[in-house]
Design a protein around this motif. Structure first.
Motif, short mmCIF file in Angstrom:
data_model
loop_
_atom_site.label_atom_id
_atom_site.label_comp_id
_atom_site.label_asym_id
_atom_site.label_seq_id
_atom_site.Cartn_x
_atom_site.Cartn_y
_atom_site.Cartn_z
N ALA A 317 0.83 -1.21 0.00
CA ALA A 317 0.00 0.00 0.00
C ALA A 317 0.86 1.26 0.00
CB ALA A 317 -0.93 -0.01 1.21
N THR A 318 1.95 1.24 0.76
CA THR A 318 2.86 2.39 0.77
C THR A 318 3.52 2.55 -0.58
OG1 THR A 318 3.30 2.20 3.15
CG2 THR A 318 4.97 3.32 1.82
N SER A 319 3.93 1.44 -1.17
CA SER A 319 4.57 1.50 -2.48
C SER A 319 3.64 2.07 -3.54
CB SER A 319 5.04 0.10 -2.89
OG SER A 319 5.64 0.11 -4.15
N GLU A 320 2.37 1.69 -3.49
CA GLU A 320 1.41 2.17 -4.48
C GLU A 320 1.19 3.67 -4.37
OE1 GLU A 320 -1.97 -0.23 -3.68
OE2 GLU A 320 -1.12 -2.04 -4.59
N VAL A 321 1.25 4.21 -3.16
CA VAL A 321 0.99 5.63 -2.98
C VAL A 321 2.26 6.47 -3.12
CG1 VAL A 321 0.19 7.39 -1.35
CG2 VAL A 321 -1.01 5.20 -1.52
N PHE A 322 3.36 5.99 -2.54
CA PHE A 322 4.56 6.82 -2.45
C PHE A 322 5.71 6.34 -3.33
CE2 PHE A 322 2.34 7.30 1.62
CZ PHE A 322 2.18 8.67 1.64
N GLY A 323 5.60 5.14 -3.90
CA GLY A 323 6.64 4.66 -4.78
C GLY A 323 7.77 3.96 -4.06
N PRO A 324 8.84 3.60 -4.79
CA PRO A 324 9.96 2.87 -4.20
C PRO A 324 10.87 3.78 -3.38
CG PRO A 324 10.42 3.37 -6.48
CD PRO A 324 9.02 3.85 -6.22
N ASP A 325 11.82 3.16 -2.68
CA ASP A 325 12.83 3.88 -1.91
C ASP A 325 12.20 4.79 -0.87
OD1 ASP A 325 14.85 2.70 -3.53
OD2 ASP A 325 14.49 4.22 -5.07
N THR A 326 11.16 4.31 -0.22
CA THR A 326 10.49 5.10 0.81
C THR A 326 10.56 4.42 2.18
OG1 THR A 326 8.40 4.18 -0.05
CG2 THR A 326 8.97 6.42 -0.69
N GLY A 327 11.58 3.58 2.37
CA GLY A 327 11.90 3.11 3.71
C GLY A 327 11.38 1.75 4.10
N HIS A 328 10.75 1.02 3.18
CA HIS A 328 10.21 -0.28 3.58
C HIS A 328 10.79 -1.42 2.74
CE1 HIS A 328 6.99 0.09 0.35
NE2 HIS A 328 7.37 1.34 0.51
N ASP A 329 12.06 -1.29 2.38
CA ASP A 329 12.83 -2.43 1.88
C ASP A 329 13.40 -3.16 3.10
OD1 ASP A 329 12.28 -1.43 -0.61
OD2 ASP A 329 14.26 -0.55 -0.91
#
Length: 471
Positions: A317-329
């Motif tokens: 859900a975070t990836s869909e809204v904010f895209g990659p490289d946003t802290g949840h790898d």
């Protein structure tokens, strides 16, 4: 107001005798130039040299080390200025800065706290500790400084003492910012691209067929067949080398490297273009292409960086809204010994091949990575990075690998950062920790003092230049 206090012996050993040795080593190497051989700074920053506008967009929003921990304490990423995929309203930079100051306690004991305090005190000359009460005054003070010529990107690059900065670049990039920097008579820094082909090597990646078509156009090759695809990758590598590149960068799902026969690779490639390749075939092709990247490195001399086994975009859900490289790898366990055997049996003793192995699975350091580097002339060990670029992990790394691989089969330090102003703080942390490790070897009569000091110089400056072929 509470003040930031940077102790001159921070991170050095607690034992007074060992600390004294470490301090002497550190004083000898602290001002050596920074060699940043692996990072993620956008070269446009330096090509355009546009002034930074505010402390939030400089120190908070682009640094996923900072935003992920704020998110972990309940701060919505939308409130931190990360781009909305849904076009939602963005907070003001001042509001973002206030959130950092209100949650300053969340960074106690973290390397992010160390870096941020060093940035405030040593880069900006600001010694006010971030608190809710001080947030606005601190924001205004930093904003005023950013409006002056001394704090523009190029001025900071020179002040940081950066000798070379490697960026990370898409294979289809025209490298315009690199070209503009190289042609600018007012610029004498060295900023070089790094070839990052992951999304072009894995048929399971999103939009892979479109990326392969883009690759063909960028290279002026026909990627409708397997031989044209290989030729396109080789052509783009040559283009990067012509613009100063010395390395490639690979972050696959695992370290598998089993090669396919040409007929097998050709068949799977065609199936992948047609959308009929199975998951097993996609995986086999991705592993085969890692081996092909090693073959190409033997031909063109690009140093191959490998850091497998991170689950990207863990929260969909975070990836869909904010895209990659946003802290949840999130890191995964990884196996190197069997996985890399096919590649290293083919290329591990080739005189032009060089591979730098990174991992976020520290259980592999002494069991797998150090023995691999301790045998293969081509294999070097990358520094603890990402989740492991912490003082404790850096010390554990040296203790884990030195017995088997020694000091000089490691590649120095890489900062791996998108946060421009954190570069000197990150390198300073590594220099302090390495000096402490070396001082302990002297104090325990394992290493003579003169050799320890030389090793401190090597780890800081010579090894990253040599290993990444930057000399």
């Amino acid at each position: 107001m509470s003040k930031i206090e940077l102790h001159p012996d921070r991170l050095l050993p607690a034992d007074p005798a060992v600390r004294s040795l470490a301090s002497r080593f550190y004083e000898e190497i602290r001002h050596l130039p920074i060699v940043s051989a692996h990072g993620h700074i956008d070269p446009v920053l330096l090509a355009d040299d546009v002034p930074f506008t505010d402390p939030a967009s400089l120190l908070v929003t682009p640094d996923h080390y900072v935003t992920r921990l704020l998110h972990a304490h309940g701060v919505d990423l939308a409130r931190l200025g990360l781009a909305h995929g849904d076009g939602g309203e963005q907070p003001s930079p001042r509001e973002v800065w206030r959130l950092l100051c209100e949650h300053w306690w969340a960074f106690r004991g973290t390397p992010s706290r160390y870096w941020l305090e060093a940035e405030l005190a040593e880069v900006f000359g600001v010694f006010t500790r971030p608190t809710p009460e001080a947030a606005d005054a601190l924001y205004d003070q930093l904003t005023d400084k950013l409006a002056t010529p001394e704090f523009r990107p190029r001025a900071l690059f020179r002040r940081f003492g950066v000798e070379v900065l490697a960026t990370t670049d898409d294979p289809c990039s025209d490298l315009d910012a690199h070209r503009r920097l190289a042609a600018d008579p007012g610029w004498n820094g060295r900023v070089i691209p790094t070839f990052r082909p992951d999304r072009y090597l894995d048929p399971a990646a999103a939009d892979w067929t479109q990326r392969v078509a883009d690759l063909g156009r960028a290279a002026d090759k026909d990627t409708g067949h397997y031989e044209g695809y290989l030729a396109a990758l080789e052509a783009r590598r040559a283009y990067f080398i012509a613009h100063g590149a010395t390395a490639t960068d690979h972050g696959p799902a695992d370290a598998g490297s089993e090669p396919l026969t040409d007929p097998q690779a050709r068949r799977i490639y065609t199936a992948a273009l047609n959308g009929t390749a199975t998951v097993a075939e996609q995986t086999a092709f991705r592993r085969h292409m890692l081996s092909e990247m090693a073959r190409m490195s033997c031909d063109d001399g690009l140093v191959m960086q490998l850091h497998p086994a991170v689950l990207r975009n863990h929260h969909r859900a975070t990836s869909e809204v904010f895209g990659p490289d946003t802290g949840h790898d999130i890191p995964l366990a990884v196996e190197f010994t069997q996985a890399l055997r096919p590649l290293l049996e083919r290329y591990g003793t080739h005189p032009r091949f060089r591979m730098v192995l990174f991992t976020v699975d520290e259980t592999t350091w002494s069991r797998e990575l150090a023995p691999l580097a301790g045998f293969y002339p081509s294999v070097f060990l990358g520094a603890p990075w990402w989740f492991l670029d912490t003082p404790g992990a850096m010390r554990r790394f040296r203790e884990a690998v030195t017995d088997t691989a020694g000091i000089h089969k490691t590649a120095g330090f890489v900062d791996d950062t998108r946060a421009f102003c954190s570069i000197p703080a990150r390198h300073d942390m590594a220099r302090r920790v390495d000096c402490g490790f070396l001082a302990n070897l002297v104090a325990t009569h394992v290493l003579p003092e003169d050799e320890a000091l030389q090793s401190a110089h090597d780890l800081t400056y010579r090894l990253p230049k040599d290993v990444f072929r930057l000399s």
